[in-house]
Design a protein around this motif. Structure first.
Motif, PDB file in Angstrom:
ATOM      1  N   THR A  76       0.923  -0.873  -0.128  1.00  0.00           N
ATOM      2  CA  THR A  76       0.510  -0.241  -0.130  1.00  0.00           C
ATOM      3  C   THR A  76       0.728   1.423   0.168  1.00  0.00           C
ATOM      4  OG1 THR A  76       0.063   0.249   2.188  1.00  0.00           O
ATOM      5  CG2 THR A  76      -1.699  -1.279   1.093  1.00  0.00           C
ATOM      6  N   ASP A  77       0.303   2.483  -0.096  1.00  0.00           N
ATOM      7  CA  ASP A  77       0.543   3.792  -0.261  1.00  0.00           C
ATOM      8  C   ASP A  77       0.432   4.581   1.252  1.00  0.00           C
ATOM      9  OD1 ASP A  77       2.215   5.885  -0.534  1.00  0.00           O
ATOM     10  OD2 ASP A  77       0.110   6.968  -1.674  1.00  0.00           O
ATOM     11  N   THR A  83      -5.161   1.745  -1.652  1.00  0.00           N
ATOM     12  CA  THR A  83      -3.962   2.530  -1.942  1.00  0.00           C
ATOM     13  C   THR A  83      -2.992   1.062  -2.363  1.00  0.00           C
ATOM     14  OG1 THR A  83      -2.819   2.362  -0.236  1.00  0.00           O
ATOM     15  CG2 THR A  83      -4.639   4.539  -0.725  1.00  0.00           C
ATOM     16  N   ASP A  85       1.191   1.380  -3.807  1.00  0.00           N
ATOM     17  CA  ASP A  85       2.177   1.756  -3.507  1.00  0.00           C
ATOM     18  C   ASP A  85       3.260   2.317  -5.150  1.00  0.00           C
ATOM     19  OD1 ASP A  85       5.135   2.321  -3.337  1.00  0.00           O
ATOM     20  OD2 ASP A  85       5.719   2.115  -1.245  1.00  0.00           O
ATOM     21  N   LYS A  86       3.136   2.797  -6.077  1.00  0.00           N
ATOM     22  CA  LYS A  86       3.259   2.438  -7.354  1.00  0.00           C
ATOM     23  C   LYS A  86       4.439   3.097  -7.352  1.00  0.00           C
ATOM     24  CE  LYS A  86      -1.513   4.544  -9.222  1.00  0.00           C
ATOM     25  NZ  LYS A  86      -1.744   5.992  -9.850  1.00  0.00           N
TER      26      LYS A  86
END
Length: 137
Positions: A76-77, A83, A85-86
């Protein structure tokens, strides 16, 4: 709450008959997806996609079978559920395809919590609209 209760007597006579009668009353359990019955690999703190790929390769290198790899909150972000995490996991589709080519699955954990973070839209909207439980009553 109305004071009326429903009572069901399952007369059997055998335990198997009671089970059948109960199943007729409530319905039967659906079969789980086949992959869910396999070997699962899960750990907290996968650093990034390369770490997932290294763990996957390690299983192959040591001839250890597994069917599913789980990502905990680290995907996740900022540890905000719902979300992604890109930066750490920039190619989720490619990661899933790599696993799929080996007949493996990827599962991400989504715990039922909302991080207290004013920059997190899920939190800020819930707080603004009064969605959070404020007391036990």
């Amino acid at each position: 709450e109305s004071g009326i209760i429903d009572v069901f007597l399952l007369m059997g006579p055998s335990p198997f008959d009671v089970f059948k009668q109960f199943a007729q009353l409530t319905g039967t359990q659906a079969m789980p997806p086949l992959f869910s019955l396999g070997h699962h690999q899960c750990r907290w703190n996968y650093e990034d996609e390369e770490d997932v790929e290294a763990v996957d390769a390690g299983f192959d290198d040591h001839d250890i079978p597994y069917d599913v790899i789980w990502l905990d909150i680290d995907h996740t972000d900022g540890k905000r559920y719902f979300t992604w995490d890109k930066e750490k996991f920039p190619n989720p589709r490619q990661m899933q395809e790599m696993l799929r080519d080996k007949i493996r699955k990827l599962v991400v954990i989504s715990d039922p919590l909302v991080k207290t973070d004013p920059k997190y839209p899920v939190y800020s909207e819930a707080k603004a609209k009064g969605y959070f439980v404020k007391n036990r009553d």
